[in-house]
Design a protein around this motif. Structure first.
Motif, mmCIF file in Angstrom:
data_model
loop_
_atom_site.group_PDB
_atom_site.id
_atom_site.type_symbol
_atom_site.label_atom_id
_atom_site.label_comp_id
_atom_site.label_asym_id
_atom_site.label_seq_id
_atom_site.Cartn_x
_atom_site.Cartn_y
_atom_site.Cartn_z
ATOM 1 N N ARG A 165 10.918 -76.877 19.763
ATOM 2 C CA ARG A 165 10.447 -75.499 19.892
ATOM 3 C C ARG A 165 9.679 -75.308 21.195
ATOM 4 O O ARG A 165 9.859 -74.306 21.897
ATOM 5 C CB ARG A 165 9.550 -75.149 18.694
ATOM 6 C CG ARG A 165 9.380 -73.660 18.460
ATOM 7 C CD ARG A 165 8.478 -73.371 17.272
ATOM 8 N NE ARG A 165 8.868 -74.101 16.085
ATOM 9 C CZ ARG A 165 9.839 -73.717 15.256
ATOM 10 N NH1 ARG A 165 10.488 -72.616 15.480
ATOM 11 N NH2 ARG A 165 10.139 -74.443 14.199
ATOM 12 N N VAL A 166 8.853 -76.286 21.532
ATOM 13 C CA VAL A 166 8.065 -76.158 22.771
ATOM 14 C C VAL A 166 8.995 -76.064 23.977
ATOM 15 O O VAL A 166 8.875 -75.164 24.818
ATOM 16 C CB VAL A 166 7.097 -77.349 22.923
ATOM 17 C CG1 VAL A 166 6.446 -77.319 24.291
ATOM 18 C CG2 VAL A 166 6.046 -77.328 21.840
ATOM 19 N N GLN A 167 9.970 -76.984 24.049
ATOM 20 C CA GLN A 167 10.811 -76.976 25.255
ATOM 21 C C GLN A 167 11.708 -75.747 25.287
ATOM 22 O O GLN A 167 12.007 -75.217 26.350
ATOM 23 C CB GLN A 167 11.579 -78.290 25.424
ATOM 24 C CG GLN A 167 12.525 -78.665 24.320
ATOM 25 C CD GLN A 167 13.948 -78.254 24.608
ATOM 26 O OE1 GLN A 167 14.210 -77.655 25.622
ATOM 27 N NE2 GLN A 167 14.843 -78.556 23.695
ATOM 28 N N ASN A 168 12.115 -75.256 24.110
ATOM 29 C CA ASN A 168 12.944 -74.048 24.110
ATOM 30 C C ASN A 168 12.145 -72.843 24.598
ATOM 31 O O ASN A 168 12.619 -72.067 25.426
ATOM 32 C CB ASN A 168 13.463 -73.776 22.707
ATOM 33 C CG ASN A 168 14.243 -72.480 22.647
ATOM 34 O OD1 ASN A 168 15.357 -72.413 23.115
ATOM 35 N ND2 ASN A 168 13.629 -71.429 22.110
ATOM 36 N N HIS A 169 10.919 -72.682 24.070
ATOM 37 C CA HIS A 169 10.132 -71.515 24.471
ATOM 38 C C HIS A 169 9.763 -71.596 25.947
ATOM 39 O O HIS A 169 9.770 -70.592 26.656
ATOM 40 C CB HIS A 169 8.878 -71.404 23.602
ATOM 41 C CG HIS A 169 9.157 -70.872 22.226
ATOM 42 N ND1 HIS A 169 10.380 -70.378 21.868
ATOM 43 C CD2 HIS A 169 8.372 -70.755 21.125
ATOM 44 C CE1 HIS A 169 10.342 -69.983 20.606
ATOM 45 N NE2 HIS A 169 9.133 -70.200 20.122
ATOM 46 N N ALA A 170 9.450 -72.822 26.417
ATOM 47 C CA ALA A 170 9.115 -72.968 27.835
ATOM 48 C C ALA A 170 10.301 -72.549 28.701
ATOM 49 O O ALA A 170 10.151 -71.778 29.657
ATOM 50 C CB ALA A 170 8.722 -74.412 28.128
ATOM 51 N N SER A 171 11.505 -73.020 28.332
ATOM 52 C CA SER A 171 12.682 -72.656 29.124
ATOM 53 C C SER A 171 12.964 -71.166 29.019
ATOM 54 O O SER A 171 13.356 -70.534 30.002
ATOM 55 C CB SER A 171 13.910 -73.428 28.655
ATOM 56 O OG SER A 171 13.618 -74.765 28.453
ATOM 57 N N VAL A 198 1.909 -77.246 19.237
ATOM 58 C CA VAL A 198 1.097 -78.391 19.662
ATOM 59 C C VAL A 198 0.142 -78.791 18.551
ATOM 60 O O VAL A 198 -0.036 -79.981 18.255
ATOM 61 C CB VAL A 198 0.332 -78.042 20.958
ATOM 62 C CG1 VAL A 198 -0.663 -79.134 21.293
ATOM 63 C CG2 VAL A 198 1.300 -77.836 22.101
ATOM 64 N N LYS A 199 -0.420 -77.792 17.847
ATOM 65 C CA LYS A 199 -1.324 -78.093 16.722
ATOM 66 C C LYS A 199 -0.586 -78.867 15.642
ATOM 67 O O LYS A 199 -1.084 -79.863 15.120
ATOM 68 C CB LYS A 199 -1.845 -76.777 16.112
ATOM 69 C CG LYS A 199 -3.121 -76.263 16.717
ATOM 70 C CD LYS A 199 -3.681 -75.207 15.786
ATOM 71 C CE LYS A 199 -4.095 -73.971 16.544
ATOM 72 N NZ LYS A 199 -4.283 -72.813 15.676
#
Lengths: 212, 384, 225
Positions: B122-128, B285-286
């Motif tokens: 999810r983190v890498q998808n939202h960042a991209s 991240v939490k």
């Protein structure tokens, strides 16, 4: 007159730079290959990753992705070509100016890959347009794309400017337009362009039973 | 529809003066802003969009047909190639549907592994997604470079775990394929510890950026009633203020054990969608910190699960998860054989595009590119 | 949360004369479904959305059910003439016969419904709504549920494209994925791919089957020449 490689290196050490017009011409061409900004599927993401800071395709003079086919030298077929998309791919290729090169990136662009048995998947883009470099992988790593790029550069560097095997843009009679397949009721027409995709030698006896 | 008394949600009709000449533009399937092979047939009155019809199918790879001709397990690597940014969550959704169909249990450790990999995804998808949105806005390169720098760190973790950067093929029915390699968890903790700094950096650059605000606030507004009726899910839905996150609603996996919030928007515009992606990264991240602290030892695969000769009893099941793009569902019908009788992917990317027309009509053509970018789609999932 | 059984009762009492039946799902998922007659579908869907709270249609898809051939062994008694001890007599005899019956196939549209406004307070399995066409060939019309749930818009177009169900009342029913000139419905189970087989170095399984079919066809074409 070609200069012997050893002598050339020795002269270089003495501060004398010797070259041929052929070498100089190809040196310029191979270090400014501008790819087309053209993504198809999963492999396009690895293509983008290749241009980013970590892999940095700019080192090879290819960081300028052109959205217009008129300004591009290289088409990276980055992903599955479906039968619905194939006419557009061929048309884009036709719109590119010579000299133009094609890298088929990934299993799908080469042969249909994992989706080969699908009803809407083209079994390799080399059925319609000539491909210079194939890279396997699903998707190929950025390193593999860079390798393909360096292979293409070597190919460009080795091209003679005269004679039979000269590049197409120096051959006034070379074929520039490739027929665009037409979508029809059940499949693309024609399903294969036999000019660029002849039957493999011995195919008639070994597997398909097809007669050329 | 009139006459039946049913209240329908239809896109507005834009009035055009009689005799006005409209400009028909086909944006795509090769267009730099569509990140893929997507086409919009747009009719313009000057700068204003008066008609917009999306055209799909340029990446229709027959995933469902191929899956119905092969075994259940053999479809797992194909799910990687649906939404090729998020192979881990695709695996999870498919595994969940099969587990519902066959009534399988997932061991404790495998559930933690699933949460950790899904939240990293999810983190890498939202960042991209933020990077691509800013690319659309004209910030060519820089935000995307920052996003991909972080994405590469996460992809390295995936590669160490599964052997592949993008196509992880990591999950199995009733668990996961391989356990963590030695030292992986420490490396992952290091990467996750660096994430808040990266998010701060993105926020410092963008959140109060005047250009971003000017171009995105009040643009592409979506009403909550329309969003619910049109089946919009994920960030797109929550930006309109509707509190619906499958992680919280369905209680699948072990998400109940972690404390995290579901960020909600107020206006349903592009800026809210951007902001929600930032906030969701912080929540991920939490979750990651809690999961990596709690992960127990133990088996990672249900001992009853049979990788070969898997034949679930006749019946059907619909399993869904909260993928980064929205609600990803799998619908399976078994006839008792080794192949699924019906295999269906509920693609969030396709259904989120239902309201593209509604959002774009009456807007300027330059904003269409932005509105489309803010939906965050992947063509592999739209066309399958 | 009402179970599917209770919902059938509620629908029958709220909408008199409505044709709704419960379809039990034997798998561990226990997601039972409601089968609704095509002419009542729009009424039922509107009730489910506005009264029962199912405001969110998550998934809409098609399923192709082929003609099913069932064979049954039936015992019948018949009188037949037989030679018994040299004298012709009428004797009753039990004959076992296999009776073959063909259940006509049909196309099915399946909708998965959830409630967003009750989502958190009342978690529930999906409510599955099913509709059947009369057959697979010419009577393939169903009412479109897009007026009720807009999310079905593209999905119904996809079903029309891949399965060939014609949705009446859909505002823009065109092919979604395949090109417009395409005539087949490729997700149907009896769809035949175009014969685009090419040389394979190591054909096996399904591919081998296709290779052999292709070879046979080419040989037949050769013979005809």
């Amino acid at each position: 007159m070609a200069v012997e490689p050893d002598l050339k290196i020795e002269l270089g050490k003495q501060g004398v730079f010797v070259t041929t017009l052929n070498e100089l011409y190809n040196w310029g061409r191979r270090n400014s290959v501008w790819p087309m900004q053209f993504g198809l599927a999963c492999c396009a993401i690895e293509m983008i990753a290749t241009t980013m800071a970590r892999y940095d395709l700019a080192r090879f003079g290819a960081e300028v992705f052109r959205p217009s086919p008129r300004q591009a030298d290289l088409m990276i077929i980055s992903g599955t070509v479906t039968k619905k998309m194939a006419p557009q791919v061929v048309r884009l290729y036709n719109q590119m100016a010579e000299p133009r090169y094609v890298i088929a990136m990934g299993a799908c662009a080469i042969s249909g890959g994992p989706f080969k048995q699908g009803y809407n998947v083209l079994k390799g883009i080399d059925r319609y347009i000539p491909v210079d470099v194939h890279i396997p992988g699903c998707p190929p790593r950025p390193e593999a794309l860079i390798h393909a790029f360096m292979t293409l550069q070597k190919k460009i560097a080795a091209q003679p400017l005269t004679g039979e095997s000269r590049p197409r843009h120096l051959d006034a009679l070379a074929q520039g337009e490739f027929p665009v397949p037409v979508p029809s009721a059940h499949d693309l027409e024609p399903p294969v362009n036999r000019l660029v995709w002849p039957l493999p030698a011995g195919a008639a006896t070994a597997g398909s039973g097809e007669t050329a | 529809m009139s006459g039946t008394g049913i209240q329908s949600f239809l896109p507005p009709v834009i009035d055009v003066e009689a005799g006005e000449e409209l400009l028909e533009v086909a944006m795509g399937p090769h267009h730099p802003s569509t990140h893929g092979v997507f086409r919009m047939d747009v009719a313009l009155d000057g700068e204003r969009v008066v008609r917009l019809k999306p055209v799909f199918g340029y990446l229709h790879r027959n995933h469902e047909k191929i899956a119905e001709k092969t075994t259940y397990l053999a479809s797992m690597p194909y799910t990687d190639r649906l939404d090729y940014f998020c192979s881990m969550t695709n695996n999870w959704a498919y595994a969940l549907a099969v587990e519902k169909l066959a009534g399988m249990e997932v061991p404790e450790r495998a559930e933690y592994l699933r949460v950790i990999t899904a939240e990293l995804t999810r983190v890498q998808n939202h960042a991209s997604a933020i990077g691509f949105l800013l690319q659309e806005m004209g910030a060519s390169g820089t935000p995307l470079m920052y996003a991909f720098r972080e994405r590469e760190k996460i992809l390295d973790l995936f590669e160490a775990l599964s052997g592949s950067r993008m196509m992880c093929n990591y999950m199995r029915f009733g668990g996961c394929r391989v356990d963590l390699p030695a030292g992986w968890l420490d490396r992952a903790k290091l990467v996750v510890a660096g994430l808040p700094r990266f998010i701060d950096e993105i926020e410092a650059l963008l959140t109060s950026n005047e250009i971003l605000m000017a171009r995105s606030q009040g643009v592409g507004v979506l009403r909550p009633e329309l969003a619910v009726n049109a089946g919009v899910t994920g960030v797109m839905l929550r930006a309109t203020g509707v509190n619906y996150d499958v992680r919280k609603v369905d209680h699948y996996g072990i998400y109940d054990r972690f404390s995290f919030r579901v960020p909600l928007g107020d206006h349903g515009d592009i800026y809210d969608r951007y902001m929600l992606r930032v906030l969701e990264m912080r929540e991920s991240v939490k979750i990651l910190e809690q999961a990596m602290a709690q992960i127990p030892e133990g088996p990672i695969l249900d001992p009853k699960s049979k990788p070969r000769g898997f034949r679930p009893k006749p019946g059907e099941a619909y399993g869904r998860i909260e993928a980064p793009k929205g609600e990803l569902g799998f619908y399976l019908i078994s006839d008792g054989s080794g192949n699924p009788y019906r295999y269906r992917v509920r693609p969030p990317s396709l259904i989120n595009l239902t309201i593209l027309e509604d959002m774009c009509l009456g807007q300027n053509v330059a904003d269409v590119v932005l509105i489309f970018g803010s939906v965050d789609i992947v063509l592999g999932e739209v066309d399958r | 949360m009402k179970s599917a059984e209770e919902l059938v009762e509620e629908l029958k009492s709220a909408l008199p004369g409505v044709d709704v039946a419960l379809v039990v799902n034997p798998s561990p998922s226990a997601q039972h479904s409601l089968r609704v007659a095509a002419e009542d579908a729009l009424r039922v869907a509107a009730y489910l959305r506005d009264q029962a709270g199912y405001d969110y249609c998550s998934n809409a898809t098609g399923v192709d059910w082929l003609d099913k051939e069932t064979s049954e062994k039936v015992k019948t008694t018949r009188t037949v003439s037989k030679q018994v001890d040299g004298v012709e007599q009428m004797v009753e005899e039990v004959v076992e016969e296999t009776v073959k019956r063909v259940e006509p196939g049909f196309l099915e549209a399946v909708y998965h419904l959830y409630s967003m406004k009750r989502g958190h307070s009342d978690p529930h399995p999906p409510l599955v709504l099913r509709m059947r066409t009369e057959n697979r060939a010419d009577r393939v019309e169903l009412p479109s549920l897009t007026p009720v749930w807009r999310s079905a818009e593209f999905q119904e177009r996809e079903i029309f494209d891949l399965y060939g169900i014609v949705f009446k009342g859909h505002r823009d029913l065109r092919r979604l994925l395949m090109w417009e000139e395409f005539e087949d419905h490729p997700m149907r189970r009896d769809y035949v791919d175009p014969d685009d087989y090419e040389y394979e170095p190591t054909p096996h399984d399904e591919v081998l089957k296709r290779a052999e079919e292709h070879r046979a066809q080419m040989a037949a074409a050769e013979g005809a020449r």
